[in-house]
Design a protein around this motif. Structure first.
Motif, PDB file in Angstrom:
ATOM      1  N   VAL A 185       0.839  -1.188   0.000  1.00 32.59           N
ATOM      2  CA  VAL A 185       0.000   0.000   0.000  1.00 32.59           C
ATOM      3  C   VAL A 185       0.881   1.246   0.000  1.00 32.59           C
ATOM      4  CG1 VAL A 185      -1.653   1.325   1.348  1.00 32.59           C
ATOM      5  CG2 VAL A 185      -1.874  -1.148   1.204  1.00 32.59           C
ATOM      6  N   ASP A 186       0.468   2.248  -0.742  1.00 32.50           N
ATOM      7  CA  ASP A 186       1.184   3.523  -0.756  1.00 32.50           C
ATOM      8  C   ASP A 186       0.569   4.412   0.328  1.00 32.50           C
ATOM      9  OD1 ASP A 186       2.549   5.777  -1.309  1.00 32.50           O
ATOM     10  OD2 ASP A 186       1.894   5.987  -3.368  1.00 32.50           O
ATOM     11  N   TRP A 187       0.983   4.191   1.571  1.00 35.25           N
ATOM     12  CA  TRP A 187       0.345   4.862   2.704  1.00 35.25           C
ATOM     13  C   TRP A 187       0.348   6.377   2.580  1.00 35.25           C
ATOM     14  CZ3 TRP A 187      -2.326   1.607   5.513  1.00 35.25           C
ATOM     15  CH2 TRP A 187      -1.908   0.277   5.619  1.00 35.25           C
ATOM     16  N   LEU A 188       1.523   6.914   2.204  1.00 34.74           N
ATOM     17  CA  LEU A 188       1.645   8.376   2.193  1.00 34.74           C
ATOM     18  C   LEU A 188       1.146   8.978   0.885  1.00 34.74           C
ATOM     19  CD1 LEU A 188       5.164   8.631   3.815  1.00 34.74           C
ATOM     20  CD2 LEU A 188       3.008   9.303   4.850  1.00 34.74           C
ATOM     21  N   GLY A 189       1.297   8.245  -0.208  1.00 40.63           N
ATOM     22  CA  GLY A 189       0.973   8.818  -1.510  1.00 40.63           C
ATOM     23  C   GLY A 189      -0.497   8.694  -1.872  1.00 40.63           C
ATOM     24  N   ASP A 190      -1.213   7.813  -1.199  1.00 36.51           N
ATOM     25  CA  ASP A 190      -2.625   7.613  -1.511  1.00 36.51           C
ATOM     26  C   ASP A 190      -3.457   8.614  -0.727  1.00 36.51           C
ATOM     27  OD1 ASP A 190      -5.205   6.705  -1.860  1.00 36.51           O
ATOM     28  OD2 ASP A 190      -4.575   4.612  -1.966  1.00 36.51           O
ATOM     29  N   SER A 191      -4.360   9.309  -1.440  1.00 39.46           N
ATOM     30  CA  SER A 191      -5.103  10.357  -0.740  1.00 39.46           C
ATOM     31  C   SER A 191      -6.013   9.771   0.347  1.00 39.46           C
ATOM     32  CB  SER A 191      -5.925  11.169  -1.736  1.00 39.46           C
ATOM     33  OG  SER A 191      -6.822  10.326  -2.409  1.00 39.46           O
ATOM     34  N   ALA A 192      -6.329   8.484   0.230  1.00 37.20           N
ATOM     35  CA  ALA A 192      -7.217   7.896   1.234  1.00 37.20           C
ATOM     36  C   ALA A 192      -6.499   7.641   2.551  1.00 37.20           C
ATOM     37  CB  ALA A 192      -7.797   6.590   0.687  1.00 37.20           C
ATOM     38  N   THR A 193      -5.196   7.406   2.496  1.00 37.98           N
ATOM     39  CA  THR A 193      -4.496   7.045   3.730  1.00 37.98           C
ATOM     40  C   THR A 193      -3.475   8.094   4.177  1.00 37.98           C
ATOM     41  OG1 THR A 193      -3.013   5.754   2.338  1.00 37.98           O
ATOM     42  CG2 THR A 193      -4.722   4.540   3.517  1.00 37.98           C
ATOM     43  N   ALA A 194      -3.271   9.124   3.356  1.00 33.11           N
ATOM     44  CA  ALA A 194      -2.215  10.091   3.684  1.00 33.11           C
ATOM     45  C   ALA A 194      -2.477  10.759   5.037  1.00 33.11           C
ATOM     46  CB  ALA A 194      -2.113  11.141   2.584  1.00 33.11           C
TER      47      ALA A 194
END
Lengths: 332, 446
Positions: A185-194
């Motif tokens: 998962v792209d934790w920081l780059g994904d707007s859902a998880t940033a």
């Protein structure tokens, strides 16, 4: 339960004391004293008030003035009067108001999640660490440690934890735990998880501070109350509900207020992670971040001043509302 | 007792009142005196500011100053090194009268310093020999309105480093130089082919760990815009230059590469062989050549239709606008830009020399040297506005509005890379840049 207010105990005690200087014994002592109290009060508060004026009042007034001008850092052009143009752009120009309103929303989300969660977590930790265990000091310092680290350092460490693809420590841990079924998962780059990532790391860093304050509050509760509750066959939960919570009510309210004020200031972690962590800028931008980058990256001081003025007013309003809702003196 | 307190309070309040006003005065004002230094006697002490970079670079500057001071008796140079991270802010925050006689500055910040009268033209003070020996690329970076304000000891360039072993294993054909450069489509195909052979499917490094909202974003990816026939700004307007259909589609391509990009959290993706291609500048050569040896190949950036392009420009030297001893300052700059010092500096940091003679003699950048590609690119400079199909090295916009351009472009790039729609992101950036230029009367240098 009435909360104890030691502050009120002071003035009556002073009243009983004999006048320090009996310069004019003919006059009624009472009015002299009242005059002096007024003077002393003023004198004592002078440093604080002067500090407040110098570091909050004047800069704020100055920001209001700047926000009406088109002022640039290092520009040979003289500042021109802009009227309400900066505010108009902040609220009606879609290119500028979009990011600004998003930043406001992000700030609110952050505060709405962090204040209850972090306070509850701090309370849980404080209760956990309020035991008479061997080496409890070691545990307490361990939990307090993140507070001592500068946020910039914490953000750099968490950048390694939250890195996208399988290089991130969190992703590789989840990968192992799920027997390889976990997609990176792209934790920081994904707007859902940033924003969630920012929230988690902020709580991790800040919870120790609240915990220490609550721990001090817990230790103020007399042990006899628990003994009495136990004699009344109160369960653990009932003890917590009727002894612990009322006992630290004032502390809890203080901690919640402090957390909410601190949570509006969120900046460092966003700033560090956006420059290098691949943090989604739109999803994680906070008002402070926007004000700082507008002023110092784009040299647009007037716009930045308008942002801070709006933000200041919003925070003051929210704090006033919060004070009304949870007043430390309120009886439940 | 109370009077001193009162005095202190008054002083405190007074100070608090005066400081912001002073700041405002420093922000605005400034006009009046023309920005040209006084020639002076050509003798005496001059002050020099430089940025503190890598240790080896600092040593090279210090050695140059030391040998200059002992080479003659008339001029004494006092050098002050300021940490690189705060360097530009330091100059921005210092009033022109307190700036040194000679100062270093980062290329794209020059126009801003000229705009607020902190730099003087150097043409009258630097010898014609020095000026003639500077590369065209270096000269075009330092030029505004026909006058030169700065010259660099070294330049910079972008390219793609390739891991020959991995490329061959995946059967990828790659260009040998500028003439047979690959198109963006061929580059994408190469990424796909490499992915098939890669354990985690990540085959490209774009220095994501530097952040794309930073100067790296603009320096590293503005060439995509130029290569697509667009421009960051054209005649003081970004609309119609930054958001053309070709640029939008080029950035869509860049966006599509994200799945191939290694996040490079540790900064070692290429050196450790995790990826086969690294999109970065000359400065990684020492690290990469040490890690890969003969397996390292240097390739141009892909062509998006308007020919391959690269960024250009680096730290440069200029003369403070308030210098009272510009003749001596020019003499020092002549000395700094001689072959010995330029060679010492570029040996220290691996950068392409910005003078013709030093470039020709450089073992790395000469014809047949391992970094000849960078020299070839810099030999075809476009300047900052005349971006044709045949020129390669583009200077970032020489305008005082550059801070806004780079901030807005970086913002757009970062959001596109994160998944935003390129068209709306670029249009938004263009509108914001244009708004800023109109707020500032086009940043015309008076």
């Amino acid at each position: 339960m009435k909360s104890v207010e030691p502050a009120h105990a002071a003035p009556p005690a002073r009243e009983k004391a004999p006048p320090v200087t009996a310069a004019e014994p003919a006059r009624p002592a009472r009015s002299v004293r009242r005059n002096r109290d007024w003077l002393h009060g003023l004198l004592m508060s002078t440093p604080a008030v002067a500090g407040l004026i110098a570091f909050v009042g004047i800069p704020f007034g100055y920001a209001v003035v700047l926000s009406f001008y088109n002022v640039r850092l290092g520009s040979p052009l003289a500042p021109t009067f802009f009227g309400l143009e900066q505010y108009r752009r902040l609220f009606t120009d879609p290119d500028l108001s979009g990011p600004f309103l998003r930043a406001l929303l992000n700030n609110l989300t952050f505060a709405v999640v962090v204040v209850p969660v972090q306070t509850a977590l701090a309370l849980g930790l404080a209760i956990l660490l309020n035991r008479k265990l061997k080496a409890i000091g070691v545990f307490r310092s361990l939990f307090f440690m993140p507070v001592v680290f500068p946020m910039a350092l914490v953000a750099v460490i968490w950048r390694l934890i939250l890195a996208r693809s399988d290089q991130g420590m969190l992703n590789s841990a989840l990968h192992t735990v799920s027997f390889g079924n976990w997609g990176a998962v792209d934790w920081l780059g994904d707007s859902a998880t940033a924003m969630a990532s920012i929230i988690v790391l902020s709580i991790w860093q800040g919870v120790g501070f609240q915990m220490v304050i609550l721990l001090a509050g817990l230790q103020q509760i007399p042990g006899e109350l628990y003994e009495a509750a136990e004699l009344d066959r109160a369960s653990r939960w009932q003890q917590f509900r009727h002894v612990t919570l009322p006992g630290i009510r004032g502390t809890l309210v203080f901690v919640a207020m402090l957390t909410s004020v601190l949570s509006f200031r969120v900046f460092d972690q966003v700033y560090v992670l956006i420059r290098g962590g691949g943090l989604d800028e739109d999803a994680a931008r906070t008002v402070m971040y926007q004000a700082v980058t507008t002023a110092f990256d784009q040299n647009n001081v007037g716009q930045a001043a308008a942002i801070t003025v709006v933000f200041f007013l919003i925070v003051v309003a929210l704090t006033l509302i919060q004070r009304r809702v949870v007043r430390p003196d309120n009886e439940d | 007792m109370s009077s001193t307190r009162k005095y202190r309070r008054t002083a405190c309040t007074g100070l608090a009142l005066v400081l912001p006003l002073a700041a405002l005065a420093a922000c605005g004002g400034g006009g009046g005196a023309d920005a040209s230094a006084e020639a002076g006697s050509g003798k005496g002490t001059i002050s020099v500011w430089a940025h503190q970079g890598q240790k080896s670079e600092d040593a090279a500057v210090q050695a140059a100053v030391k040998s200059f001071n002992s080479s003659q008796r008339d001029i004494k140079v006092e050098l002050k090194l300021i940490p690189g991270n705060d360097y530009t802010k330091t100059i921005t925050a210092t009033s022109a009268s307190e700036l040194p006689d000679v100062m270093e500055f980062d290329g794209p910040t020059m126009a801003n310093f000229v705009y607020n009268k902190k730099l003087a033209p150097i043409d009258d003070y630097v010898s014609s020999k020095t000026m003639a020996n500077a590369t065209d690329a270096s000269k075009s970076q330092g030029e505004i309105g026909g006058k030169h304000y700065g010259l660099g000891m070294y330049d910079s360039g972008l390219g793609i480093y390739g891991n020959k072993k991995l490329l061959d294993a995946a059967g990828v054909k790659y260009p040998t130089g500028l003439s047979d450069d690959w198109t963006a489509a061929r580059f994408t195909a190469a990424l796909k082919a490499l992915k098939a052979k890669d354990s985690d499917g990540k085959t490209l490094d774009i220095q994501e760990n530097n952040g794309l909202t930073t100067e790296w974003g603009t320096y590293g990816f503005a060439p995509v815009v130029w290569s697509a026939g667009g421009s960051l700004i054209k005649g003081d307007k970004a609309e119609g230059a930054l958001d053309t259909p070709a640029v939008i589609s080029a950035l869509e391509t860049v966006q599509s590469w994200k799945t191939y990009v290694d996040p490079n959290t540790d900064g070692n993706a290429f050196a450790k062989g995790r990826v086969a291609l690294s999109w970065v500048g000359h400065w990684m050569y020492p690290t990469y050549s040490q890690a890969l040896g003969d397996d390292l190949v240097v390739l141009p950036l892909p062509d998006f239709g308007n020919g391959p392009k690269t960024g250009q420009g680096s730290w440069a030297w200029g003369i403070g606008a308030d210098s009272k001893n510009a003749k001596a300052a020019g003499a020092f700059m002549d000395y700094l830009l001689n072959d010995t010092n330029v060679t010492a500096m570029t040996t220290a940091n691996g950068a392409p020399p910005a003078t013709r003679t030093a470039l020709a003699a450089s073992p790395l950048y000469k014809q047949g040297g391992p970094l000849q590609l960078f020299a070839d690119q810099l030999a075809k400079p476009c300047g900052d506005s005349d971006i044709t199909k045949t020129c390669v090295a583009v200077t970032r916009p020489v305008t005082a509005g550059y801070p806004t351009i780079t901030a807005k472009f970086g913002e757009a790039l970062s959001s596109i890379y994160g998944g935003a729609e390129p068209k709306s992101a670029l249009e938004k950036a263009a509108r914001a840049i244009d708004q800023d230029f109109s707020d500032n009367a086009g940043y015309k240098i008076p």
